[in-house]
Every structure is written in C-alpha cells, then in structure tokens.
Design a protein around this motif. Structure first.
Motif, PDB file in Angstrom:
ATOM      1  N   THR A 362       0.633  -1.180  -0.056  1.00 23.23           N
ATOM      2  CA  THR A 362       0.024  -0.079  -0.015  1.00 23.23           C
ATOM      3  C   THR A 362       0.833   1.292   0.095  1.00 23.23           C
ATOM      4  N   ASP A 363       2.125   1.245   0.367  1.00 22.91           N
ATOM      5  CA  ASP A 363       3.076   2.391   0.285  1.00 22.91           C
ATOM      6  C   ASP A 363       3.163   2.951  -1.113  1.00 22.91           C
ATOM      7  N   ILE A 364       3.084   2.164  -1.937  1.00 21.36           N
ATOM      8  CA  ILE A 364       3.213   2.447  -3.550  1.00 21.36           C
ATOM      9  C   ILE A 364       1.828   2.455  -4.234  1.00 21.36           C
ATOM     10  N   CYS A 365       0.938   2.360  -3.259  1.00 18.17           N
ATOM     11  CA  CYS A 365      -0.352   2.245  -4.008  1.00 18.17           C
ATOM     12  C   CYS A 365      -0.792   1.194  -4.836  1.00 18.17           C
ATOM     13  N   GLY A 366      -0.255   0.091  -4.346  1.00 21.37           N
ATOM     14  CA  GLY A 366      -0.177  -1.303  -5.128  1.00 21.37           C
ATOM     15  C   GLY A 366      -1.684  -1.822  -4.902  1.00 21.37           C
ATOM     16  N   ASP A 367      -2.366  -1.342  -3.956  1.00 24.27           N
ATOM     17  CA  ASP A 367      -3.867  -1.927  -3.820  1.00 24.27           C
ATOM     18  C   ASP A 367      -4.800  -1.148  -5.045  1.00 24.27           C
ATOM     19  N   VAL A 368      -4.297   0.120  -5.034  1.00 21.10           N
ATOM     20  CA  VAL A 368      -5.056   0.669  -6.185  1.00 21.10           C
ATOM     21  C   VAL A 368      -4.820   0.294  -7.650  1.00 21.10           C
ATOM     22  N   ILE A 369      -3.669   0.122  -7.781  1.00 21.66           N
ATOM     23  CA  ILE A 369      -3.105  -0.254  -9.105  1.00 21.66           C
ATOM     24  C   ILE A 369      -3.835  -1.687  -9.439  1.00 21.66           C
ATOM     25  N   ALA A 370      -3.836  -2.470  -8.563  1.00 24.42           N
ATOM     26  CA  ALA A 370      -4.254  -3.805  -8.656  1.00 24.42           C
ATOM     27  C   ALA A 370      -5.736  -4.102  -8.834  1.00 24.42           C
ATOM     28  N   ASP A 371      -6.562  -3.054  -8.194  1.00 28.42           N
ATOM     29  CA  ASP A 371      -7.834  -3.022  -8.296  1.00 28.42           C
ATOM     30  C   ASP A 371      -8.338  -2.317  -9.578  1.00 28.42           C
ATOM     31  N   THR A 372      -7.623  -1.267 -10.020  1.00 23.65           N
ATOM     32  CA  THR A 372      -7.975  -0.426 -11.102  1.00 23.65           C
ATOM     33  C   THR A 372      -7.448  -1.140 -12.662  1.00 23.65           C
ATOM     34  N   LEU A 373      -6.539  -1.847 -12.630  1.00 19.29           N
ATOM     35  CA  LEU A 373      -6.222  -2.363 -14.025  1.00 19.29           C
ATOM     36  C   LEU A 373      -7.139  -3.361 -14.556  1.00 19.29           C
ATOM     37  N   PRO A 374      -7.792  -4.270 -13.548  1.00 16.96           N
ATOM     38  CA  PRO A 374      -8.892  -5.262 -14.121  1.00 16.96           C
ATOM     39  C   PRO A 374      -9.793  -4.497 -14.679  1.00 16.96           C
ATOM     40  N   ARG A 375     -10.353  -3.432 -13.770  1.00 14.14           N
ATOM     41  CA  ARG A 375     -11.610  -2.648 -14.311  1.00 14.14           C
ATOM     42  C   ARG A 375     -11.246  -2.042 -15.443  1.00 14.14           C
ATOM     43  N   VAL A 376     -10.064  -1.429 -15.828  1.00 11.91           N
ATOM     44  CA  VAL A 376      -9.949  -0.717 -16.995  1.00 11.91           C
ATOM     45  C   VAL A 376     -10.156  -1.541 -18.376  1.00 11.91           C
ATOM     46  N   VAL A 377      -9.559  -2.735 -18.160  1.00  6.30           N
ATOM     47  CA  VAL A 377      -9.729  -3.916 -19.056  1.00  6.30           C
ATOM     48  C   VAL A 377     -11.270  -4.119 -19.442  1.00  6.30           C
ATOM     49  N   THR A 378     -11.881  -4.501 -18.397  1.00  8.69           N
ATOM     50  CA  THR A 378     -13.173  -4.916 -18.465  1.00  8.69           C
ATOM     51  C   THR A 378     -14.085  -3.815 -18.922  1.00  8.69           C
ATOM     52  N   GLU A 379     -14.037  -2.638 -18.244  1.00  3.74           N
ATOM     53  CA  GLU A 379     -14.813  -1.374 -18.900  1.00  3.74           C
ATOM     54  C   GLU A 379     -14.515  -1.153 -20.437  1.00  3.74           C
ATOM     55  N   TYR A 380     -13.197  -1.086 -20.565  1.00  7.59           N
ATOM     56  CA  TYR A 380     -13.101  -0.991 -22.105  1.00  7.59           C
ATOM     57  C   TYR A 380     -13.647  -1.954 -22.983  1.00  7.59           C
TER      58      TYR A 380
END
Length: 510
Positions: A362-380
């Motif tokens: 979480t210090d490098i926002c890994g949680d945000v990145i891990a949550d967002t990347l699949p959403r970007v793929v799916t939503e696109y």
C-alpha cells in the motif's frame, strides 16, 4: 497596360505592391497582394539588394502597424508571416532584421490592443521559423533557426508568460484576447523543433521536449504551474482547453531539465493540480477539456515515472482520481473517441512500473493499481461491445469502433499491456467475456430464427473478446510469465479456436 510595362523586376514589383497595400482598404485586394508578396519573397528575394530588402521589410511592418485596427485577423496573420519570411531570409544580411522581434515585443507593452497584435505577430514568427520550407531553403533556414532558437525564442516565451499572468482574472474582451494569444504563443514556443527532428521522426505521446537549459530561470520558479491551474479554473472554454494544451507540453519537458529536488516539487504540484480537476470534474463536460486532460495524464506519466512521489499522499490521490475519471471516460467513446489511446497509455505506463503482484504494498498504492487495472480492461471491452452493438442497430452517434483497424490495434495493444500487468484478474475477465459471448452466439445460431443482420451484429461484437485474447497472448513476456498466466493463455486460445470452428461451420452451411 502601361502600368505593367513599367515593372522591370521583382524589386519594383514588391515596391508597387507595398505602395498599393498602403492605399487600399479592400480586404479582397489586400489578401491578393499579400499572397503575391509572399510568393515573391519565397522565389525572388535573393535577387534584391540590401536596400530593397530593407524597404520591403519596413513597408510590411508599417502596413501592419497602420492597418491592424481595421484588418481581419487572418490578414494580419498573413502579413506577419510574410514579414517573418523576409526577416528570416535577411537574418545574416541585415543586422536590423534581428531587431524586428525586439521592436514587436516593445510595441506589445503599450496597450492591450498592441499586446494582442504583438502576440499574434510573435505566433506567426515562431510558426514560420519552425515550418519546414522547400528543400532549396533548408540549409540556410536551419542556420537562422538555430540562432533564433537560442536567443529570440526565449524572449518571446517570456513575453507571452508575462502577458498571460497579467491577463488572468481580467473580465474584458481585450484581456481574454490577450490571454488566448499568449497561450497560443506559449504552445508554439514549447512545441518548437528544438533538436531538428523531421515530423515523421517524432511520436506524439512519447518524445520529450528538449527545452534548452537556459530556460530554467523561466520555468523552474516558484508558482510556475499555479498560473495555469488558476487560469483553467477561472476561464471557460475555449480558454480553459488552451491552458490544458499548454500544460500537456509543460508536462512533456525532459526529466533531465530539472534537478532532482526541483523535479520532485514539479511532479507533486502537477499531480495535485490534475487530481483537483479530476476530483471536482472541473470543466470536464467540455469535449476539448476532456480530451486534453486525457493527453495530459498520458504525457505526464510517459515523461515522469512518478517514483519521486510514490510515498507521498498526492500519489494516491492522483491514482484514485484518475481511476474514477477513467471509469467514466471509458463509456464515452462516441463523445471523444480519440481520447481512449492516451487514457489507456496512462494505465499501461502505471502497470509497467507496478503490476498486480504489488497489491499488498500500500506504500506505493499497489492496492489501487491492482484494483484499477482489471477494471480498465473490463470496462473498455464492455464499452466497445456496446458501441459496436449500437452501430449495428443504427443507434450510434458515430461510426463503429471496428471501422478504424489502426486505432483498434493501437488501443488493443495498450489493453493487452494493462491486462498483462494484472493477468490473474484481467485475463480471467477477458476469458469470462469470451465464453459468455460465445455462448450467446451459439444459442443464437441454435435457435434458427436469427436473421442475417442479427448474426452479423453478434459476430461484430465477438470481435472484441477475440482481439483481446489474441493481443493478450501476443503480449506474453516469458521472463515475467507465471504458470497460472500460461494456463489462462491456453484457455483463451481454446475459446478462440472453438469460436473459429463455429463460425466456419455457419459459413459452410450458409
């Protein structure tokens, strides 16, 4: 006819045309004369002596000063561009030619009207000096442009900066015109060809702007970015989009331009300004603002790795804001189709630095990145399937997203890069979509009631999971791929193969 018989060369023709230009106020006549003068300068200025060149330069400058209040903007622009050519071609022959730029800058300090004129002329000068002329002029032009770049261009940019700062907050129309012209001049100065690249040698989103180190005293100053974000917040379109357009270029300045401590401050301030706009959705209902914001995100992340601020709260704020902005933006393909590539580029760059395996950090926002990347793929993919369905029904506002193969492949390559950075979740999402749509397609065929148009529409939508599967498999990197990733690749390949078999059967049986 006697008038024409008395013209005995380019110099005399130029003299008569400039005389006529001072006598008439007819826009059509002036337009014709200015265009003929430009042609004459390009083809015959070299046969004039220095006195004739000086007279032509002075006559053009005087015509602009005398007539600018009554002439339309395009004609002032044409006159200024012709003057710029004369100055360029006499740069080394006439010492006074270099002083024309200083005279224009001095004129701009006298009033708002003169400031608008000076900025418009400076914009024409920068564009003409930056324009690639026919081959026979190139060697001479490059020598002049190098001198212009090293000395005059910085002065022009500095003048435009001062004009912009003084005009922000002004409510009068003249102040808005000053602001607009100042931003356009800054855009052209920052977009200047500093290193002599040909147009086809530069990539729009990846090449850093090679501003000379001598510009540090203008850009590496306290509050440099504040004026742009303040101006954006207080000005509506089209001025707001011009502020963003300049910010895109500022974000593209090479990283080595800044010392480390200065760069950290720059990246933090840029991140905070972008996040503030995204969180408040300030001005993003305007399509130009929206598009330039997507470009700003892409350029900023392409040039700056953001490692300088990974442990700062503003980094999380930026990523969370960008994630929300992306979730909304991916549903707006018909509104701003060209914005998808830069938006996807931002997340592809983010995923390249920290993939889904950093989710616990979480210090490098890994949680945000891990949550967002699949959403970007799916939503696109979901957005593209829906846009294709609307196009097939005739409900779309524009063409089908399948129309442009180049754009499709560019975007899908970015989607594959994002998916590979979080493959456990993204690959599973692509696989689930492919299986679901393949099932729907099989059911449609088995029903036996579907018409040819309905089948064609379904197959068009199926193109997206098939493209996604192919690009994801093609983006595999052996040194980073895990056994689970390879298993997903195999399942994606199996689904695509099965779909191919079904489509072939349908085609064989009509």
């Amino acid at each position: 006819m006697a008038v024409f018989h008395s013209i005995k060369g380019p110099a005399e023709a130029a003299k008569l045309m400039t005389w006529f230009m001072h006598q008439t106020s007819q826009v059509f006549s002036l337009t014709y004369v200015v265009n003929r003068l430009r042609t004459l300068v390009l083809n015959h200025l070299n046969v004039m002596d220095n006195e004739q060149k000086t007279d032509l330069r002075n006559s053009l400058y005087a015509a602009i000063q005398d007539k600018f209040m009554s002439l339309p903007g395009f004609l002032i622009d044409d006159l200024a561009r012709t003057l710029a050519l004369v100055v360029m071609f006499t740069w080394f022959d006439l010492v006074e030619s270099k002083g024309v730029i200083d005279s224009i800058l001095e004129m701009g300090a006298t009033s708002d009207k003169h400031s608008i004129l000076a900025l418009q002329m400076m914009r024409a000068f920068v564009e003409e000096f930056n324009k690639e002329l026919p081959p026979k002029y190139i060697s001479r032009q490059r020598r002049v442009v190098v001198t212009f770049r090293d000395k005059q261009l910085k002065s022009i940019f500095e003048h435009a900066l001062r004009a912009m700062r003084s005009a922000i907050g002004g409510a009068s129309e003249s102040k808005r015109q000053v602001l607009s012209q100042a931003l356009l001049v800054q855009r052209d100065c920052l977009g200047f060809d500093f290193i002599g690249l040909a147009p086809d040698e530069a990539s729009d989103e990846a090449v850093a702007i090679q501003i000379p180190s001598t510009w540090k005293d203008l850009i590496q100053v306290e509050g440099f970015l504040d004026a742009y974000f303040e101006g954006y917040a207080h000005c509506g379109p089209p001025l707001s989009s011009q502020f963003l357009e300049v910010l895109v270029l500022v974000a593209s300045i090479r990283r080595s331009f800044y010392m480390e401590a200065v760069r950290i401050g720059f990246v933090k301030r840029m991140s905070a300004g972008i996040a503030e706009i995204l969180v408040g959705a300030v001005g993003l209902d305007d399509v130009d603002n929206y598009h330039h914001m997507c470009r700003l995100l892409a350029r900023f992340r392409c040039i700056h790795t953001l490692v300088e601020i990974e442990d700062a709260p503003v980094y999380r704020t930026l990523l969370v804001a960008a994630a929300g902005f992306t979730a909304t933006g991916l549903g707006l393909w018909e509104w701003s189709a060209n914005s998808f590539a830069p938006l996807l580029t931002f997340w592809a760059k983010v995923g390249a630095a920290h993939d889904g395996r950093d989710s616990a950090n979480t210090d490098i926002c890994g949680d945000v990145i891990a949550d967002t990347l699949p959403r970007v793929v799916t939503e696109y993919l979901r957005a593209m399937v829906q846009a294709t369905a609307r196009a097939a029904r005739g409900d779309a506002l524009g063409d089908s997203p399948l129309e442009s193969t180049d754009d499709l492949l560019e975007n899908m390559a970015l989607v594959a890069a994002i998916a590979r950075a979080s493959y456990a979740a993204s690959g599973a999402a692509v696989l689930a979509l492919a299986r679901d749509m393949a099932g729907e397609y099989q059911a449609l065929l088995n029903g036996g009631q579907a018409g040819a148009d309905e089948v064609a529409a379904c197959e068009a939508q199926l193109a997206w999971p098939v493209y996604a599967a192919a690009q994801c498999i093609g983006a595999r990197q052996p040194y980073r791929s895990q056994a689970e990733d390879d298993a997903l690749d195999a399942e994606l390949f199996a689904v695509a193969l099965e779909l191919d078999h079904v489509v072939r059967q349908r085609l064989q049986h009509g």
